[in-house]
Design an enzyme around this catalytic site. Structure first.
Site, PDB file in Angstrom:
ATOM      1  N   PRO A 157       0.840  -1.201   0.000  1.00  0.00           N
ATOM      2  CA  PRO A 157       0.000   0.000   0.000  1.00  0.00           C
ATOM      3  C   PRO A 157       0.871   1.245   0.000  1.00  0.00           C
ATOM      4  O   PRO A 157       1.814   1.346   0.778  1.00  0.00           O
ATOM      5  CB  PRO A 157      -0.803  -0.126   1.305  1.00  0.00           C
ATOM      6  CG  PRO A 157       0.036  -1.002   2.184  1.00  0.00           C
ATOM      7  CD  PRO A 157       0.734  -1.952   1.267  1.00  0.00           C
ATOM      8  N   MET A 158       0.572   2.190  -0.892  1.00  0.00           N
ATOM      9  CA  MET A 158       1.331   3.432  -0.969  1.00  0.00           C
ATOM     10  C   MET A 158       0.377   4.605  -1.137  1.00  0.00           C
ATOM     11  O   MET A 158      -0.400   4.638  -2.100  1.00  0.00           O
ATOM     12  CB  MET A 158       2.321   3.400  -2.140  1.00  0.00           C
ATOM     13  CG  MET A 158       3.488   2.467  -1.949  1.00  0.00           C
ATOM     14  SD  MET A 158       4.697   2.613  -3.300  1.00  0.00           S
ATOM     15  CE  MET A 158       3.833   1.737  -4.615  1.00  0.00           C
TER      16      MET A 158
ATOM     17  N   CYS B 234       0.830   2.668  10.854  1.00  0.00           N
ATOM     18  CA  CYS B 234       1.091   4.082  10.564  1.00  0.00           C
ATOM     19  C   CYS B 234       1.316   4.875  11.852  1.00  0.00           C
ATOM     20  O   CYS B 234       0.448   4.912  12.720  1.00  0.00           O
ATOM     21  CB  CYS B 234      -0.082   4.681   9.799  1.00  0.00           C
ATOM     22  SG  CYS B 234       0.136   6.438   9.435  1.00  0.00           S
TER      23      CYS B 234
ATOM     24  N   LYS C 181      -1.393  -5.467   8.657  1.00  0.00           N
ATOM     25  CA  LYS C 181      -0.004  -5.072   8.426  1.00  0.00           C
ATOM     26  C   LYS C 181       0.484  -4.318   9.653  1.00  0.00           C
ATOM     27  O   LYS C 181      -0.108  -3.330  10.068  1.00  0.00           O
ATOM     28  CB  LYS C 181       0.098  -4.184   7.184  1.00  0.00           C
ATOM     29  CG  LYS C 181       1.511  -3.834   6.742  1.00  0.00           C
ATOM     30  CD  LYS C 181       1.467  -3.172   5.357  1.00  0.00           C
ATOM     31  CE  LYS C 181       2.867  -2.906   4.815  1.00  0.00           C
ATOM     32  NZ  LYS C 181       3.489  -1.725   5.428  1.00  0.00           N
TER      33      LYS C 181
END
Length: 378
Positions: A24-25, A121, A160
């Site tokens: 994922p970006m 994150c 993740k």
């Protein structure tokens, strides 16, 4: 669990085994990059993180000319996908609440191959909202979200994470995650305070692989820059599969087993894909400038100055291609088509171009994804 359920679980887990995946970006991992990565050989592709509340209440719209499926809310595209990636795209979700996460998942469930909960994150907005890396310090909440999803959606669920400084703390968390019934676990081999320029801690993944049930696939993320890194990473760590962000952002043909192709060629193919899918121009330009190899060339300067797809295609020798696509738009009679001369209209008010409106994606402002290399000398 019935025999049928066990068989379904194993089928889902097999999707995450022996693969090379697109990570994922933020901004870069939009539809054109995902489709191009699949074209070059990626086994699965992750979408950029979408916050649960942003997708809830969106309207699903299908452009029958391009095949693009858009989830629209308040005049803005929240998520776009295409039938060509239906069995390959994993929707990454940002959430801090089980019920809200489930509502978000059900909104797009029909169009995705799986869901992934972002638990790594470390950005302030994410942590303050109880999402991202904050979930790693609140395993009850983290596992509550995963359990809710696993028990109520019809596609596989994964998550993740990053690693803790304390190895035992990492192992305790992954064991709890494994108990939720997830189909896979991705580990970004850095702590939440580490930046992409710091070497990923591959050596820390062995204990994770050995600490979860044998059937649970573990995916390595961090410092994968070439196809040859895939087998090396798996041999060193025991990981089931490997995921790359920066490697693909620089050249998505990294997924080719027979070697990458020239970056300029991939740049051209990326623009073709972006035009075909009517990707918002500002997003295409941002990604293109990250991919372009020679930032001091006149070509780069010319691309940077473009403000339309027509001008961009002109820079890359794609004038005829653009004219053909434009003819399809103007001749379709479809008022709802996201036409090339107004490719940002589904985003609400037109945004400025990425190079003068958005901060570059770097280790300092998007730390949960591997950022594209900064445009400075090493």
């Amino acid at each position: 669990m019935t025999v049928e359920q066990e068989g379904q679980e194993e089928t889902w887990r097999n999707r995450y085994r022996g693969g090379f995946f697109l990570a994922p970006m933020v901004r870069i991992g939009t539809l054109p990059m995902r489709l191009l990565s699949l074209q070059y050989g990626a086994d699965l592709v992750w979408s950029p993180e979408t916050i649960d509340k942003s997708i809830i209440g969106s309207e699903r719209q299908v452009n029958h000319q391009t095949g693009v499926i858009s989830y629209m809310k308040e005049g803005k595209e929240v998520f776009t996908t295409h039938a060509d990636e239906r069995d390959k795209v994993v929707f990454q979700l940002g959430s801090a609440d089980p019920e809200t996460a489930l509502l978000a998942a059900r909104t797009v469930e029909r169009d995705v191959a799986g869901f992934d909960l972002n638990c790594g994150c470390p950005k302030r907005f994410s942590i303050q909202g109880g999402m991202g890396a904050a979930l790693m310090s609140d395993p009850d909440r983290l596992c509550g979200i995963l359990t809710k999803l696993v028990q109520n959606v019809s596609v596989p669920v994964s998550c993740k994470i990053r690693i803790f400084e304390d190895e035992e703390k990492t192992l305790a968390l992954v064991r709890r995650i494994a108990e939720t019934g997830v189909s896979a676990l991705t580990v970004h081999c850095r702590t939440k305070d580490m930046r992409p320029r710091e070497k990923a801690l591959w050596d820390r993944l062995n204990s994770v692989v050995n600490g979860v049930p044998d059937r649970l696939p573990v995916i390595l993320n961090g410092d994968v820059f070439a196809y040859g890194d895939v087998e090396r990473a798996k041999e060193i760590t025991g990981a089931t599969s490997v995921m790359t962000a920066r490697g693909a952002a620089a050249n998505p043909s990294i997924f080719r087993s027979d070697g990458t192709i020239d970056t300029i060629e991939t740049v051209v193919e990326y623009v073709r894909m972006a035009v075909r899918t009517r990707n918002p121009f500002h997003n295409t330009k941002y990604t293109l400038l990250q991919m372009y190899p020679d930032t001091r060339s006149q070509k780069y300067v010319d691309i940077r100055s473009t403000k339309t797809y027509e001008a961009m295609c002109g820079c890359l020798g794609l004038q005829q291609f653009y004219q053909d696509e434009w003819a399809q738009d103007t001749g379709s009679g479809d008022v709802g088509t996201n036409q090339l001369n107004g490719a940002d209209t589904r985003q609400g008010p037109k945004k400025r171009c990425a190079d003068d409106a958005e901060e570059p994606l770097t280790a300092d402002n998007e730390p949960d994804v591997e950022a594209p290399p900064k445009r400075v000398k090493e």
